[in-house]
Design a protein around this motif. Sequence first.
Motif, PDB file in Angstrom:
ATOM      1  N   ARG A   1      -2.722  18.179  -5.168  1.00  0.00           N
ATOM      2  CA  ARG A   1      -1.557  18.818  -4.942  1.00  0.00           C
ATOM      3  C   ARG A   1      -1.376  20.337  -5.854  1.00  0.00           C
TER       4      ARG A   1
ATOM      5  N   VAL B   1       5.944   3.658   3.758  1.00  0.00           N
ATOM      6  CA  VAL B   1       6.888   4.267   4.760  1.00  0.00           C
ATOM      7  C   VAL B   1       6.746   3.701   6.035  1.00  0.00           C
TER       8      VAL B   1
ATOM      9  N   ASN C   1       3.849   3.606  -2.093  1.00  0.00           N
ATOM     10  CA  ASN C   1       4.956   3.680  -1.192  1.00  0.00           C
ATOM     11  C   ASN C   1       4.549   3.458   0.272  1.00  0.00           C
TER      12      ASN C   1
ATOM     13  N   MET D   1      -1.568  10.592   4.400  1.00  0.00           N
ATOM     14  CA  MET D   1      -0.998  10.415   5.816  1.00  0.00           C
ATOM     15  C   MET D   1      -1.396  11.799   6.483  1.00  0.00           C
TER      16      MET D   1
ATOM     17  N   MET E   1      -5.751   8.509  -3.055  1.00  0.00           N
ATOM     18  CA  MET E   1      -4.542   7.746  -2.442  1.00  0.00           C
ATOM     19  C   MET E   1      -5.029   6.604  -1.536  1.00  0.00           C
TER      20      MET E   1
ATOM     21  N   TRP F   1      10.900   9.143   3.588  1.00  0.00           N
ATOM     22  CA  TRP F   1       9.455   9.932   3.458  1.00  0.00           C
ATOM     23  C   TRP F   1       9.268  10.720   4.643  1.00  0.00           C
TER      24      TRP F   1
ATOM     25  N   SER G   1      -1.711  14.230   0.854  1.00  0.00           N
ATOM     26  CA  SER G   1      -1.431  12.967   1.008  1.00  0.00           C
ATOM     27  C   SER G   1      -2.239  12.036   1.919  1.00  0.00           C
TER      28      SER G   1
ATOM     29  N   ASP H   1       3.121   3.298   6.943  1.00  0.00           N
ATOM     30  CA  ASP H   1       2.379   4.448   6.206  1.00  0.00           C
ATOM     31  C   ASP H   1       2.270   4.115   4.766  1.00  0.00           C
ATOM     32  N   PHE H   2       1.081   3.444   4.383  1.00  0.00           N
ATOM     33  CA  PHE H   2       1.270   3.272   3.002  1.00  0.00           C
ATOM     34  C   PHE H   2       0.338   4.163   2.230  1.00  0.00           C
ATOM     35  N   GLY H   3       1.049   4.546   1.200  1.00  0.00           N
ATOM     36  CA  GLY H   3       0.055   5.333   0.249  1.00  0.00           C
ATOM     37  C   GLY H   3       0.149   4.953  -1.348  1.00  0.00           C
TER      38      GLY H   3
END
Length: 626
Positions: A70, A240, A238, A44, A88, A182, A42, A260-262
């Motif tokens: 992943r 966060v 998302n 982050m 991402m 998250w 991810s 924290d945006f992804g």
Amino acid sequence: MTMSADELRRKYLDFFESKGHVIVPSARLVPENDPSTLFTGSGMQPMVPYLLGEPHPSGTRVSDSQKCFRSQDIEEVGDNRHTTFFEMLGNWSFGDYFKQEQIKWMWEFLTAEIGLDPNRLFFTCFRGNEDIGIPKDTESAVAWQNLFSTAGIESGIGDCPEVDGMRSGEHIFYYPDKKNWWSRSGMPANMPVGEPGGPDTEMFWDFGIQHGLHERSAWKDEPCHVNCDCGRFVEIGNNVFMEYVKTENGFEKLPKPNVDFGGGLERMAVAALDLPDVFVCSLFTRTRESIEALSGKTYGEDEKDAYAFRVVMDHVRAATFLVGDGVIPSNTDQGYVLRRLLRRAVRYADMLGVPEGKFSELALSVIGTYGEAYPDLVARRDQIVSEVEKEEKKFRETLFRGMKEFEKKMLTGVVSGGDAFELFSTYGFPLEMTQELAAERGLSVDADAFKDEFRKHQDLSRTASAGKFKGGLADHSEQVTALHTVTHLMLAGLRKYLGDQVHQAGSNITEERLRFDFTYPEKVSRETLDQVEAFVNDAIGSECEVSMEQISKEEAKARGVEGSFWEKYPDTVNVYTVRKDDGSIISQELCGGPHVPNTSAIRGKFRIAKEEASSAGVRRIKAVLE
Ligand code: SER
């Protein structure tokens, strides 16, 4: 709106640059200093030290497009939205802006910049959890509601849509922490002490117009809602609000709240095109056309072929990026995952009729697609093609005989762990491939027995079986931090006694030991290892100060600061220096931290337990503090 994924990536980064963010390069797919996970999964993950409070060299507003992989999604590939590799898009506030700004900017980006119709946008928010004392996130829900209002849409805020279904007019829903919290290890109950996390608000695009609106899910007998898995709604991002850290006594606020945006680039791209299939986004066009040209088949004409097309497109892309980041096929760790991807892709390419020996052309199509955004791939083109060709060749050498052996074993109606191990060790069939072949014939494989067998033959402790390394937990315990500083001292020692050609090629630290890969062409003698040990122990005993400063990458290079993978660092870098009292420098390295403040915090005597080959031109050391 017709917009290529390349344009979308550019637009996103430009947008956040205009909001005061510094654009930083993607970290490598193989994380450094994180023993718990094999891959960067991810955006982050490389940011964890900064979310926990280390200063980021580029300041408090940072944005990027991060390469992610992943491995746990390998089996999911084949539907309209799962891929193993993806980019991402990310933006971070390290204790700077918070919910109001993030939500407003996201709305502006989605609706004005990429032109998504607000009538087709949906958002989910955290319902709150009394047990851990964290309240419902009404602030986010109301912020979205007000934005809908500006577009002339009066949205209700729904609750429990997974039970009650979605009521018309509702675009915003509360979900419990299983969905809207998250952290790298998931919901609050699963988080280890020291792990940061927080409520999130997720953004969904409704492809329902093409799918035909339905009140009940297309795949199981329950109401369809934004988090149902029928494929109508796709999560495109998302946000966060990472403001908590788990402690021995429950959740505490971090010193400063973070954002924290992804968001998945491919998913946003197909939402902008309103085509419910990530594999039609422009990033797959060349590879799809190559497969079509080589196989004579057309993507989308036949459902079974479409599945194979997707597996090949996904796996070849992921494999190309992995080799680009230095992974080579092998039987352990990252190399094993890469081997699985390549072998699975070869099998599916065969099914489609891609001629033998042409497989590496598909990797070239990936390099062609991404060359501009990721110039490293172009620089490593020859190596990528050669690794892909070698692996295809190796696999084919045993595939035919292995399949015969497999069919023979099938006759008995069971595939034992021993059979699966023989197929693995003699014919190079990854376990998962044997499982897949068996499943096609309605049989299963005793995977536990396979693993027992494997363990008998080699140390399987870190072999990547799917799911095993899900959402890694980097450990920031004192011992890991101490060993991290020791790793810097050791690299300085290696460079002192072996020369400047020595650089870090990978590192992996647990509480028990450090493991370190470095560039060097031959075995290192025990005498030299003894000298390095003495050098490190001297530095520990001399109570050296460890300090960090932020300087420009150019200056760091000019000063001769040690570092590998320079291209992944932003223009301003963190440099850690270990100095003796007399001011002499023991080590000076580019790094994201964390480190001990003084080597006196390192307890124990340093010892190099093992030195061995890792791959061509790379040696591996395992060392301990005892
Ligand atoms: N950490 C969040 C995620 O991976 C947002 O970046 O989904």
